[in-house]
Structure formats: structure tokens, C-alpha cells
Design a protein around this motif. Structure first.
Motif, PDB file in Angstrom:
ATOM      1  N   ASP A 126      17.029 -10.429   6.627  1.00  0.00           N
ATOM      2  CA  ASP A 126      17.324  -9.852   5.141  1.00  0.00           C
ATOM      3  C   ASP A 126      16.493 -10.634   4.032  1.00  0.00           C
ATOM      4  O   ASP A 126      17.061 -10.700   3.056  1.00  0.00           O
ATOM      5  CB  ASP A 126      18.528  -9.463   5.049  1.00  0.00           C
ATOM      6  CG  ASP A 126      18.588  -8.143   3.879  1.00  0.00           C
ATOM      7  OD1 ASP A 126      17.743  -7.618   3.739  1.00  0.00           O
ATOM      8  OD2 ASP A 126      19.573  -8.045   3.292  1.00  0.00           O
ATOM      9  N   ARG A 133      25.466  -8.897   3.216  1.00  0.00           N
ATOM     10  CA  ARG A 133      25.863  -7.555   3.217  1.00  0.00           C
ATOM     11  C   ARG A 133      27.546  -7.302   2.676  1.00  0.00           C
ATOM     12  O   ARG A 133      27.849  -6.572   1.998  1.00  0.00           O
ATOM     13  CB  ARG A 133      25.475  -6.828   4.658  1.00  0.00           C
ATOM     14  CG  ARG A 133      23.984  -6.489   4.637  1.00  0.00           C
ATOM     15  CD  ARG A 133      23.834  -5.688   5.876  1.00  0.00           C
ATOM     16  NE  ARG A 133      24.560  -4.544   5.702  1.00  0.00           N
ATOM     17  CZ  ARG A 133      23.848  -3.403   5.466  1.00  0.00           C
ATOM     18  NH1 ARG A 133      22.764  -3.187   4.989  1.00  0.00           N
ATOM     19  NH2 ARG A 133      24.673  -2.210   5.398  1.00  0.00           N
ATOM     20  N   ARG A 149      28.860  -5.455  -0.520  1.00  0.00           N
ATOM     21  CA  ARG A 149      30.048  -4.517  -0.080  1.00  0.00           C
ATOM     22  C   ARG A 149      31.232  -4.958  -0.929  1.00  0.00           C
ATOM     23  O   ARG A 149      31.795  -3.853  -1.382  1.00  0.00           O
ATOM     24  CB  ARG A 149      30.147  -4.466   1.428  1.00  0.00           C
ATOM     25  CG  ARG A 149      30.887  -3.141   1.714  1.00  0.00           C
ATOM     26  CD  ARG A 149      30.262  -1.683   1.486  1.00  0.00           C
ATOM     27  NE  ARG A 149      29.176  -1.369   2.196  1.00  0.00           N
ATOM     28  CZ  ARG A 149      28.203  -0.637   2.225  1.00  0.00           C
ATOM     29  NH1 ARG A 149      28.312   0.055   1.200  1.00  0.00           N
ATOM     30  NH2 ARG A 149      27.164  -0.325   2.917  1.00  0.00           N
ATOM     31  N   LEU A 177      23.351   0.028   0.541  1.00  0.00           N
ATOM     32  CA  LEU A 177      22.923  -1.210  -0.040  1.00  0.00           C
ATOM     33  C   LEU A 177      21.386  -1.522  -0.200  1.00  0.00           C
ATOM     34  O   LEU A 177      21.073  -2.576  -0.843  1.00  0.00           O
ATOM     35  CB  LEU A 177      23.624  -2.284   1.099  1.00  0.00           C
ATOM     36  CG  LEU A 177      25.068  -2.402   1.001  1.00  0.00           C
ATOM     37  CD1 LEU A 177      25.357  -3.721   1.852  1.00  0.00           C
ATOM     38  CD2 LEU A 177      25.762  -2.582  -0.209  1.00  0.00           C
TER      39      LEU A 177
END
Length: 257
Positions: A139, A200, A204, A236
């Protein structure tokens, strides 16, 4: 790999942090938080905007792998474009492969600089594929297919930095501490998390906290919002922050061909 490499294609592997089998000899594993510091350093080698930073047509026409090899020990180029460590990026890329290809036998031809992973020669095309997988798998905030004028990007980044300057500063240790508390977990478990999942979870949790606060205020009748409150379980994926500034790379190649 004969199919297009993108997030949708890799999603089954991304969801549960599974390794990606590129070939029988090359398997890429997501990097964990245990190696986050070294990963941040080494990953610079695969996120250079080669075609927008450098003005030399010869460099623009190079494959990314040839470009890294061209930069090896090229201190003059590093100084000319003021990119610290650029002359070491080829070595960084090799070390990055070692980090992502667990227990793989990686060799370098000392005369040609050619890379071999478990006796499979890394061609320019294979390197492009591996680079793309590593970016998606971990990512990294970088779009290989995006061409953005370097000067424009720097102005945008400076503007963003100016907007963020009044925000509270946090380093990686602060984020780790915060997630330990938020998830009631341990540092050992954080170390085993993949870098992708770590960030993430951070995003979140922030969404959940903001949603809870806003909904509480709305339900109390003391606060109202013009727009519907964004639910904390939404995607996201961020909107393209450079959407209006992209240029088709094929157009660029047509101009220099």
C-alpha cells in the motif's frame, strides 16, 4: 505474469496478507511492521518519478531497471537533481527484493549488474511487475501509471505541508502506541502485522472515532451537519488527489520518440 497486475487482481491475496506467487521461483511476501523503518528507506528506490523529474530523453526512454543501474554510483546525477542516496537506489532495490522475497537466493552478476532470484533472471519487464506488486502489496502511496509534472507536484506537496503544519505531529512510534491502546493489543502483535494492514487499522479506527463523535452530537440535537455523516465502514480508497493534473505518459513518449 501474463495478466494485468492491479489491486483487483491481487485482492484475494491482500485481504488476508497472503504472499503473491509471481512464478514458481519468485514469491513476494507483504512486509511486516517489524521491518517498517528499513522498508521506508528501501522503497524510495521504486518510487522515483523518472519520466517527470529527469529532463534527459535518454533517461526517459530507459526502463526503470536500466535507470536504476544507470544511477548506480552516479554521484553527479544525484547532486544535479538533488536526490539524496539516488546513487545507491539500485542496491536499495536489491535489498528490497531480499526483504520481500523471503529466504530467496538472490545473486548479482558483478560484471553486468544483472539480478537473479532463485536462478531466475530479472528482466526489465519482470522488475516492472515485481515493482508493481510490491507497491500494491504494501500500500505504498505511489501510482506507477501516473505522470505528473514534477514542479507541479512539489508545489502541491508544499501547499499540503503548509495546511498540515498546525496539526499535531506524530511519528511511527506514536502510531504504534496508539494502535496498541485502541486495539487492546501488544507491540509483539503489531510487529507481526503487515504494513498495509497496520495503516488500514489506523485509518479505520480514526473513521470509527469521528463517526461516533459526530453521530452522538447529531443525536443529542445540539449539532447538525449540512452533509450526511460518513459511515466508518466505507471504503478507505482515497480520491485521486492529482486527478486534474495527470498527463498521459504515452503522450510524453510520443513527443520524445
Amino acid at each position: 505474469m501474463s495478466v494485468e497486475i492491479n489491486k483487483d487482481m491481487l485482492l484475494p491475496n491482500l485481504i488476508y496478507n497472503k504472499p503473491v506467487k509471481y512464478t514458481d521461483k519468485i514469491v513476494l511476501y507483504p512486509v511486516t511492521m517489524n521491518d517498517v523503518i528499513s522498508f521506508q528507506l528501501l522503497s524510495q528506490s521504486i518510487t522515483v518519478r523518472k519520466n517527470s523529474i529527469f529532463h534527459d530523453k535518454k533517461i526517459i526512454k530507459m526502463t526503470y531497471l536500466d535507470f536504476l543501474l544507470y544511477c548506480l554510483n552516479n554521484v553527479e546525477l544525484e547532486q544535479e537533481y538533488n536526490i539524496p542516496e539516488l546513487s545507491h537506489y539500485y542496491i536499495y532495490a536489491i535489498q528490497l527484493l531480499q526483504l520481500c522475497c523471503k529466504d530467496a537466493d538472490i545473486k548479482i552478476n558483478q560484471q553486468t549488474g544483472q539480478i537473479m532470484v532463485n536462478d531466475e533472471i530479472i528482466t526489465s519487464q519482470i522488475f516492472d511487475d515485481l515493482r508493481r506488486i510490491i507497491i500494491i502489496q504494501n500500500d505504498i502511496d505511489f501510482d506507477i501509471d501516473e505522470f505528473l509534472n514534477y514542479d507541479t507536484e512539489q508545489r502541491l506537496l508544499k501547499a499540503k505541508k503548509d495546511l498540515d503544519k498546525d496539526k499535531d505531529k506524530a511519528n511511527i512510534e506514536d502510531y504504534i502506541d496508539s494502535l496498541v491502546i485502541a486495539m487492546h493489543t501488544t507491540e509483539d502483535r503489531i510487529m507481526e502485522m503487515t504494513i498495509r494492514k497496520f495503516w488500514r487499522y489506523i485509518k479505520r479506527y480514526n473513521l470509527h472515532e469521528n463517526y461516533t463523535i459526530m453521530r452522538t452530537g447529531e443525536c443529542s440535537g445540539m449539532v447538525s451537519f449540512k452533509e450526511p455523516i460518513k459511515h466508518w465502514m466505507v471504503s478507505l480508497e482515497e480520491e485521486d488527489k492529482y486527478k486534474e493534473l495527470k498527463t498521459d505518459e504515452n503522450e510524453l513518449r510520443g513527443k520524445i520518440g
